[in-house]
Design an enzyme around this catalytic site. Structure first.
Site, PDB file in Angstrom:
ATOM      1  N   GLY A   1      33.842 -35.948 -47.751  1.00 13.76           N
ATOM      2  CA  GLY A   1      33.768 -35.515 -49.139  1.00 13.76           C
ATOM      3  C   GLY A   1      34.859 -34.565 -49.568  1.00 13.76           C
ATOM      4  CG  HIS A   2      35.974 -29.750 -49.562  1.00 13.56           C
ATOM      5  ND1 HIS A   2      37.011 -29.159 -48.885  1.00 13.56           N
ATOM      6  CD2 HIS A   2      35.849 -29.078 -50.732  1.00 13.56           C
ATOM      7  CE1 HIS A   2      37.477 -28.165 -49.613  1.00 13.56           C
ATOM      8  NE2 HIS A   2      36.788 -28.097 -50.733  1.00 13.56           N
TER       9      HIS A   2
ATOM     10  CG  ASN B   1      29.618 -35.669 -50.165  1.00 16.37           C
ATOM     11  OD1 ASN B   1      29.755 -35.229 -51.303  1.00 16.37           O
ATOM     12  ND2 ASN B   1      28.733 -35.174 -49.324  1.00 16.37           N
TER      13      ASN B   1
ATOM     14  CG  ASP C   1      27.789 -33.461 -52.746  1.00 13.05           C
ATOM     15  OD1 ASP C   1      27.145 -34.345 -53.326  1.00 13.05           O
ATOM     16  OD2 ASP C   1      27.472 -33.002 -51.630  1.00 13.05           O
ATOM     17  CG  HIS C   2      32.988 -30.750 -53.287  1.00  7.75           C
ATOM     18  ND1 HIS C   2      32.279 -29.597 -53.541  1.00  7.75           N
ATOM     19  CD2 HIS C   2      32.762 -31.043 -51.977  1.00  7.75           C
ATOM     20  CE1 HIS C   2      31.689 -29.189 -52.427  1.00  7.75           C
ATOM     21  NE2 HIS C   2      31.960 -30.051 -51.466  1.00  7.75           N
TER      22      HIS C   2
ATOM     23  CB  THR D   1      29.843 -26.387 -47.031  1.00  2.48           C
ATOM     24  OG1 THR D   1      29.582 -27.768 -46.770  1.00  2.48           O
ATOM     25  CG2 THR D   1      30.559 -25.787 -45.826  1.00  2.48           C
ATOM     26  CB  THR D   2      25.712 -28.620 -44.614  1.00  2.00           C
ATOM     27  OG1 THR D   2      25.448 -29.059 -45.937  1.00  2.00           O
ATOM     28  CG2 THR D   2      24.472 -28.763 -43.771  1.00  2.00           C
TER      29      THR D   2
ATOM     30  CD  GLU E   1      24.842 -35.140 -47.310  1.00  2.00           C
ATOM     31  OE1 GLU E   1      25.730 -35.699 -46.670  1.00  2.00           O
ATOM     32  OE2 GLU E   1      24.960 -33.993 -47.784  1.00  2.00           O
TER      33      GLU E   1
ATOM     34  CG  HIS F   1      23.506 -31.925 -50.226  1.00  2.00           C
ATOM     35  ND1 HIS F   1      24.028 -30.993 -49.362  1.00  2.00           N
ATOM     36  CD2 HIS F   1      22.174 -31.672 -50.273  1.00  2.00           C
ATOM     37  CE1 HIS F   1      23.059 -30.204 -48.905  1.00  2.00           C
ATOM     38  NE2 HIS F   1      21.925 -30.596 -49.469  1.00  2.00           N
TER      39      HIS F   1
ATOM     40  NE  ARG G   1      24.682 -27.382 -50.882  1.00  2.00           N
ATOM     41  CZ  ARG G   1      24.398 -26.618 -49.817  1.00  2.00           C
ATOM     42  NH1 ARG G   1      23.419 -25.745 -49.855  1.00  2.00           N
ATOM     43  NH2 ARG G   1      25.108 -26.734 -48.725  1.00  2.00           N
TER      44      ARG G   1
ATOM     45  NE  ARG H   1      36.548 -24.536 -68.702  1.00  2.51           N
ATOM     46  CZ  ARG H   1      37.828 -24.741 -69.035  1.00  2.51           C
ATOM     47  NH1 ARG H   1      38.752 -24.793 -68.107  1.00  2.51           N
ATOM     48  NH2 ARG H   1      38.168 -24.867 -70.284  1.00  2.51           N
TER      49      ARG H   1
ATOM     50  CD  GLU I   1      26.705 -37.479 -41.576  1.00  2.00           C
ATOM     51  OE1 GLU I   1      25.975 -38.232 -42.255  1.00  2.00           O
ATOM     52  OE2 GLU I   1      27.609 -36.793 -42.062  1.00  2.00           O
TER      53      GLU I   1
ATOM     54  NE  ARG J   1      25.500 -24.311 -53.538  1.00  2.43           N
ATOM     55  CZ  ARG J   1      25.669 -23.791 -52.314  1.00  2.43           C
ATOM     56  NH1 ARG J   1      26.743 -24.061 -51.624  1.00  2.43           N
ATOM     57  NH2 ARG J   1      24.760 -22.989 -51.799  1.00  2.43           N
ATOM     58  CG  HIS J   2      27.326 -29.922 -55.268  1.00  2.48           C
ATOM     59  ND1 HIS J   2      26.274 -30.700 -54.868  1.00  2.48           N
ATOM     60  CD2 HIS J   2      27.756 -29.272 -54.155  1.00  2.48           C
ATOM     61  CE1 HIS J   2      26.081 -30.530 -53.583  1.00  2.48           C
ATOM     62  NE2 HIS J   2      26.952 -29.651 -53.111  1.00  2.48           N
TER      63      HIS J   2
ATOM     64  CG  HIS K   1      30.510 -30.497 -42.560  1.00  2.00           C
ATOM     65  ND1 HIS K   1      31.345 -29.417 -42.487  1.00  2.00           N
ATOM     66  CD2 HIS K   1      29.688 -30.249 -43.606  1.00  2.00           C
ATOM     67  CE1 HIS K   1      31.028 -28.555 -43.428  1.00  2.00           C
ATOM     68  NE2 HIS K   1      30.030 -29.039 -44.129  1.00  2.00           N
ATOM     69  N   GLY K   2      33.811 -31.774 -42.887  1.00  2.00           N
ATOM     70  CA  GLY K   2      35.119 -31.146 -42.718  1.00  2.00           C
ATOM     71  C   GLY K   2      36.247 -32.103 -42.377  1.00  2.00           C
TER      72      GLY K   2
END
Ligand code: PXP
Length: 241
Positions: A216-217, A9, A11-12, A102-103, A72, A45, A47, A20, A153, A51-52, A194-195
């Site tokens: 992801g994160h 993932n 996204d980040h 986050t989700t 997603e 994802h 959204r 920026r 998932e 936001r990302h 997730h996580g």
């Protein structure tokens, strides 16, 4: 035996870019490096608040990526339209709350059940594989099957939190194990995400029957220190059964 797959993932990468308002770091570049480094799919994802990941990221990544793109989306008419137009190979339907960081949990499958059913039907007809992001609960697995999803998932946020904070996690692990077993029994392909960190991915990789991890994160964060290719290779090694 089919090997466990890793969905990366990105996204980040977009979160850092958007902080920026510049054009870098570029999510497309990250997707292509991840592809080259052994990722089995790329997750983004889109959204509602953008936001990302933004619509142009989706367009570019969809065009250039050779491995499957996993999009997603929330269960809304806007996202249905976008998903039908872009036709990613994989789609994961997730809950979305504007104010969340986050989700935070799995889908409430009883809320808007008929809309979800219609969404899944249309997306599958359009040749996307559909997954539902759910809690490790038997009733949700049963309902996912009834709604005609191909995959689920399992939200791993709770066990990851326990592992990160050195709290007992065996009960949550057992819950996930039971959910995976039941999901496979009723003919669902079961994924998890997730996580996840190196430590929690290692714990969950012991569960037989999880076909795919989406990470992801932590993966993007850790890549700052060891590089994206190394981080992907390390996760691939961890999840290999
Ligand atoms: N799977 C799903 C369905 C998600 O919504 C997310 C977060 O966007 C992830 C996996 C990845 O979670 P994390 O970024 O915490 O690794």
């Amino acid at each position: 035996m089919q090997k466990t797959k890793l969905g990366v993932n990105i996204d980040h990468v977009a979160t850092v870019r958007n902080a920026r308002g510049e054009s870098y770091p570029n999510p497309l570049k990250a997707a292509l490096i991840a592809e080259k480094s052994g990722a089995d799919s790329i997750t983004i994802h889109l959204r509602e608040d953008r936001r990302h990941i933004i619509d142009n990221d989706l367009k570019l990544i969809r065009k250039k990526l050779k491995i499957p793109l996993n999009l997603e989306i929330a269960a809304t008419n806007e996202m249905l339209k976008i998903a039908l137009k872009n036709r990613p190979r994989f789609i994961c339907i997730v809950p979305e709350k504007r104010e969340e960081l986050t989700t935070e949990g799995g889908l409430n499958l009883n809320y808007k059940k008929n809309f979800l059913k219609k969404l899944i039907y249309k997306l599958r007809k359009n040749k996307s594989r559909v997954s539902l992001f759910i809690e490790p609960k038997k009733k949700d697995l049963k309902l996912a099957k009834l709604l005609n999803a191909e995959c689920v998932e399992i939200h791993t946020g709770k066990i990851c939190f326990l592992v990160n904070n050195n709290k007992p996690f065996k009960k949550e692990l057992r819950k996930i194990q039971d959910a995976v077993e039941y999901g496979n029994k009723i003919g669902l392909e079961v994924h998890a995400g997730h996580g996840l960190t190196f430590k929690s991915a290692k714990i969950l990789s012991k569960i037989k029957g999880i076909k795919e991890f989406n990470i992801g994160h932590f993966l993007i964060g850790e890549s700052i220190f060891i590089g994206l290719p190394n981080c992907i290779k390390k996760f691939k090694k961890i999840i290999k059964r």
